[in-house]
Design a protein around this motif. Structure first.
Motif, PDB file in Angstrom:
ATOM      1  N   ASP A 125       0.848  -1.159   0.002  1.00  0.00           N
ATOM      2  CA  ASP A 125       0.036   0.043   0.051  1.00  0.00           C
ATOM      3  C   ASP A 125       0.917   1.390  -0.050  1.00  0.00           C
ATOM      4  OD1 ASP A 125       0.718  -1.330   2.387  1.00  0.00           O
ATOM      5  OD2 ASP A 125      -0.521   0.626   3.390  1.00  0.00           O
ATOM      6  N   ILE A 126       2.017   1.144   0.716  1.00  0.00           N
ATOM      7  CA  ILE A 126       2.679   2.631   0.860  1.00  0.00           C
ATOM      8  C   ILE A 126       3.565   2.732  -0.613  1.00  0.00           C
ATOM      9  CG2 ILE A 126       4.665   3.595   1.776  1.00  0.00           C
ATOM     10  CD1 ILE A 126       4.165   1.594   4.380  1.00  0.00           C
ATOM     11  N   SER A 163       9.296   2.090   4.748  1.00  0.00           N
ATOM     12  CA  SER A 163       9.460   0.939   3.904  1.00  0.00           C
ATOM     13  C   SER A 163      10.505   0.949   3.002  1.00  0.00           C
ATOM     14  CB  SER A 163       8.151   0.563   3.350  1.00  0.00           C
ATOM     15  OG  SER A 163       8.512  -0.054   2.156  1.00  0.00           O
ATOM     16  N   VAL A 164      11.599  -0.016   3.156  1.00  0.00           N
ATOM     17  CA  VAL A 164      12.643  -0.192   2.383  1.00  0.00           C
ATOM     18  C   VAL A 164      12.197  -0.202   1.024  1.00  0.00           C
ATOM     19  CG1 VAL A 164      14.566  -1.520   1.341  1.00  0.00           C
ATOM     20  CG2 VAL A 164      14.172  -1.303   3.965  1.00  0.00           C
ATOM     21  N   GLY A 165      11.240  -1.191   0.351  1.00  0.00           N
ATOM     22  CA  GLY A 165      10.893  -1.449  -1.028  1.00  0.00           C
ATOM     23  C   GLY A 165      10.098   0.075  -1.489  1.00  0.00           C
ATOM     24  N   ASP A 305      16.542  -8.431   9.461  1.00  0.00           N
ATOM     25  CA  ASP A 305      17.291  -9.556   8.757  1.00  0.00           C
ATOM     26  C   ASP A 305      18.022 -10.532   9.583  1.00  0.00           C
ATOM     27  OD1 ASP A 305      16.905  -8.238   5.292  1.00  0.00           O
ATOM     28  OD2 ASP A 305      15.506  -9.096   6.685  1.00  0.00           O
ATOM     29  N   ILE A 327       9.245  -5.301  13.006  1.00  0.00           N
ATOM     30  CA  ILE A 327       8.893  -4.852  11.663  1.00  0.00           C
ATOM     31  C   ILE A 327       8.046  -5.753  10.954  1.00  0.00           C
ATOM     32  CG2 ILE A 327      10.257  -4.606   9.342  1.00  0.00           C
ATOM     33  CD1 ILE A 327      11.310  -2.452  11.298  1.00  0.00           C
ATOM     34  N   ARG A 371      15.991 -16.180   6.424  1.00  0.00           N
ATOM     35  CA  ARG A 371      16.913 -15.924   7.251  1.00  0.00           C
ATOM     36  C   ARG A 371      16.745 -16.919   8.485  1.00  0.00           C
ATOM     37  NH1 ARG A 371      20.402 -12.936   4.552  1.00  0.00           N
ATOM     38  NH2 ARG A 371      19.234 -11.384   3.278  1.00  0.00           N
TER      39      ARG A 371
HETATM   40  C1  EPZ Z   1      13.158  -5.340   2.294  1.00  0.00           C
HETATM   41  O1  EPZ Z   1      11.880  -5.727   2.020  1.00  0.00           O
HETATM   42  C2  EPZ Z   1      14.105  -6.445   2.286  1.00  0.00           C
HETATM   43  N1  EPZ Z   1      13.966  -7.288   1.018  1.00  0.00           N
HETATM   44  C3  EPZ Z   1      13.837  -7.410   3.690  1.00  0.00           C
HETATM   45  O2  EPZ Z   1      14.865  -8.439   3.451  1.00  0.00           O
HETATM   46  C4  EPZ Z   1      13.795  -6.959   4.766  1.00  0.00           C
HETATM   47  O3  EPZ Z   1      13.419  -7.582   5.568  1.00  0.00           O
HETATM   48  C5  EPZ Z   1      13.023  -5.529   4.884  1.00  0.00           C
HETATM   49  O4  EPZ Z   1      13.273  -4.740   3.672  1.00  0.00           O
HETATM   50  C6  EPZ Z   1      13.267  -4.674   5.945  1.00  0.00           C
HETATM   51  O5  EPZ Z   1      14.547  -4.222   6.096  1.00  0.00           O
HETATM   52  C7  EPZ Z   1      14.637  -6.654  -0.127  1.00  0.00           C
HETATM   53  O6  EPZ Z   1      15.098  -5.605   0.109  1.00  0.00           O
HETATM   54  C8  EPZ Z   1      14.411  -7.432  -1.318  1.00  0.00           C
HETATM   55  P1  EPZ Z   1       9.640  -3.092   4.113  1.00  0.00           P
HETATM   56  P2  EPZ Z   1      10.510  -5.064   2.038  1.00  0.00           P
HETATM   57  O7  EPZ Z   1       8.864  -2.537   2.905  1.00  0.00           O
HETATM   58  O8  EPZ Z   1      11.105  -3.740   1.306  1.00  0.00           O
HETATM   59  C9  EPZ Z   1       5.446  -3.087   5.854  1.00  0.00           C
HETATM   60  C10 EPZ Z   1      15.433 -10.799   3.393  1.00  0.00           C
HETATM   61  O9  EPZ Z   1      15.453 -11.368   4.201  1.00  0.00           O
HETATM   62  N2  EPZ Z   1       4.893  -2.399   4.692  1.00  0.00           N
HETATM   63  O10 EPZ Z   1      10.443  -2.444   4.679  1.00  0.00           O
HETATM   64  O11 EPZ Z   1       9.588  -5.746   1.572  1.00  0.00           O
HETATM   65  C11 EPZ Z   1       5.743  -4.460   5.972  1.00  0.00           C
HETATM   66  O12 EPZ Z   1       4.597  -5.417   5.862  1.00  0.00           O
HETATM   67  C12 EPZ Z   1      14.239  -9.814   3.213  1.00  0.00           C
HETATM   68  O13 EPZ Z   1      16.548 -10.406   2.654  1.00  0.00           O
HETATM   69  C13 EPZ Z   1       3.533  -2.045   4.553  1.00  0.00           C
HETATM   70  O14 EPZ Z   1       2.838  -2.159   5.470  1.00  0.00           O
HETATM   71  O15 EPZ Z   1      10.390  -4.518   3.629  1.00  0.00           O
HETATM   72  C14 EPZ Z   1       6.536  -4.767   7.121  1.00  0.00           C
HETATM   73  O16 EPZ Z   1       6.001  -4.985   7.989  1.00  0.00           O
HETATM   74  C15 EPZ Z   1      13.237 -10.304   4.238  1.00  0.00           C
HETATM   75  N3  EPZ Z   1       3.103  -1.506   3.419  1.00  0.00           N
HETATM   76  C16 EPZ Z   1       7.342  -3.249   7.188  1.00  0.00           C
HETATM   77  O17 EPZ Z   1       6.535  -2.317   6.412  1.00  0.00           O
HETATM   78  C17 EPZ Z   1       4.056  -1.144   2.152  1.00  0.00           C
HETATM   79  O18 EPZ Z   1       3.577  -0.877   1.183  1.00  0.00           O
HETATM   80  C18 EPZ Z   1       8.870  -3.354   6.530  1.00  0.00           C
HETATM   81  O19 EPZ Z   1       8.592  -3.701   5.116  1.00  0.00           O
HETATM   82  C19 EPZ Z   1       5.429  -2.027   2.341  1.00  0.00           C
HETATM   83  C20 EPZ Z   1       5.904  -2.415   3.624  1.00  0.00           C
END
Ligand code: EPZ
Length: 421
Positions: A125-126, A163-165, A305, A327, A371
């Protein structure tokens, strides 16, 4: 069925060289979609997730070639297809990173909604709110996210969560938007900085990557570049935690200490001796591991991670540790498997209470995610007896390049059951 067999109890000795970062390589591969021309990426980790991302690029009409296990050339010329294939995106959720670049380049993108995974529902969503802020129309159709914008326009974007992504998606899309974009409450991970460095080399105008606010001035086009991927701080932390758990002395080569300060601090708090010199760290376990408390946080806090790896390490500490996972909503699945090996752990919501035991013992265990698998390897290396790790979905090779040979090189008794490849 991929089974890893580990005879525990041998201290780790020698040196190990860290590979390029998976979580930097994946968004940078997606970012090549924004460029025109030839890109050469070096220090690319040879992982199944990287191969999957290259397949996604190929499905978009983008040619790539492995000139060496860690060097990839990618050519982007003219039109790019704008529909990412269902089976690849559901296989690896990071494929969703292509949505921003395709939209920015083609004005239209259709990407399957990535599913959740073992550690959480992983919504996007973000990401989508950010693209809407840049002027995209977003709709869902039969499980696909469809985003359209003849031309993206710069805007102020505030993330509900760093959020990283989402930070990566919005930063990539904004590079070709018209005008200025300012993104606040962004993720500050080193992988965000590496992605920004790649984009700046390609001609993007970005400042503030690695801080809470990133500013981008849109440009008309980006060109192909040469770029070396940063070392993988989580792989490095995993080998450090393994040495701390099993005992011994290991030289970890090709690291960026500044990227892993919180990990190094927590290891020192556990009583591990660490000698840093340039891009190397010598890890010496001397005496018992002390119990500590950990709370996972966005960077520069302790990385989620590394939580499963430290769960395994602290299962052997003298005293009781408390780990709070802030997280992901379901990232303690590995504790059930550690319990089967004799760990004394209790879960209260998102908090794990780990009472250290004298030793773990071998037991058949199952890998649920990347992990968690790393944590089980650490536990098995320290346990008495032979542990069979069932990695039925080959999760571990998604994120750890040559982990079997790297650990063998450190004196671990590890192999694939039945000589599987
Ligand atoms: C990245 O995932 C990493 N993956 C993950 O590594 C890592 O655990 C994570 O960042 C946190 O550092 C890659 O970079 C490929 P987030 P990402 O968006 O981007 C919530 C590994 O083992 N969220 O920072 O998907 C989400 O549900 C992997 O290498 C929303 O609610 O992580 C989570 O609770 C696992 N809405 C929190 O934010 C959104 O639109 C952090 O997620 C996006 C995220």
């Amino acid at each position: 069925m991929r089974k890893i067999v580990i005879e525990g109890g041998s201290p780790l000795k020698g040196e190990v060289t860290i590979s390029g970062s998976k979580n930097s390589a994946l968004p940078i591969l997606a970012a090549t979609i924004l460029t025109e021309g030839e890109n050469t990426l070096t220090c690319v980790p040879n992982l199944t997730d990287v191969i999957t991302m290259l397949k996604v690029l190929r499905s978009l009409g983008i040619r790539s070639e492995y000139c060496h296990p860690n060097r990839v050339k990618i050519w982007v010329n003219g039109k790019v297809r704008h529909v990412a294939p269902y089976q690849l995106v559901t296989q690896m959720r990071a494929s969703f990173f292509v949505i921003g670049p395709i939209l920015a380049r083609a004005g239209f993108a259709k990407v399957p909604l990535p599913g959740g995974c073992a550690i959480g529902s992983r919504p996007v969503d973000i990401h989508l709110k950010g693209l809407e802020k840049l002027g995209a129309r977003v709709r869902m159709e039969h499980g696909f996210v469809i985003v359209e914008a003849p031309r993206l326009r710069g805007n102020l974007v505030h993330l509900d969560f760093p959020s990283v992504g989402a930070t990566e998606t919005i930063m990539m899309a904004a590079t070709l938007a018209e005008g200025k974009t300012s993104i606040t409450n962004v993720a500050c991970e080193p992988e965000i900085v590496d992605l920004a460095d790649f984009l700046i080399k390609a001609g993007a105008k970005i400042s503030g990557a690695g801080t809470e606010k990133i500013s981008i001035e849109g440009v008309k086009k980006l060109k192909g570049v040469d770029h070396a991927i940063i070392p993988d701080r989580i792989e490095a932390g995993t080998y450090m935690a393994a040495t701390a758990a099993v005992g011994g002395e290991v030289l970890i080569k090709n690291i960026v200490p500044e990227h892993m300060e919180s990990i190094l601090l927590k290891l020192k708090e556990c009583g591990v001796k660490i000698e840093i010199s340039g891009n190397e760290a010598r890890i010496i376990k001397n005496g018992n591991i002390k119990a500590i408390d950990i709370q996972t946080q966005p960077h520069p806090g302790f990385p989620t991670d590394m939580q499963p790896q430290f769960s395994a390490l602290l299962a052997l500490a003298s005293g009781t540790s408390v780990i709070r996972e802030t997280i992901f909503e379901n990232r303690f699945i590995h504790l059930n498997e550690l319990k089967r090996m004799g760990a004394d752990v209790k879960l209260e919501g998102r908090t794990a209470i780990i009472k250290g035991v004298k030793h773990l013992s071998s037991a058949p265990v199952v890998v649920t995610d990347l992990r968690a698998g790393a944590g089980l390897i650490i536990a098995a290396l320290a346990a008495k007896g032979e542990t069979m790790i069932d990695d039925r979905e080959s999760q571990i090779e998604r994120g750890y390049e040559n982990i079997i040979s790297k650990l063998e090189g450190l004196g671990a008794h590890i192999s694939l059951a039945g000589g599987q490849k």
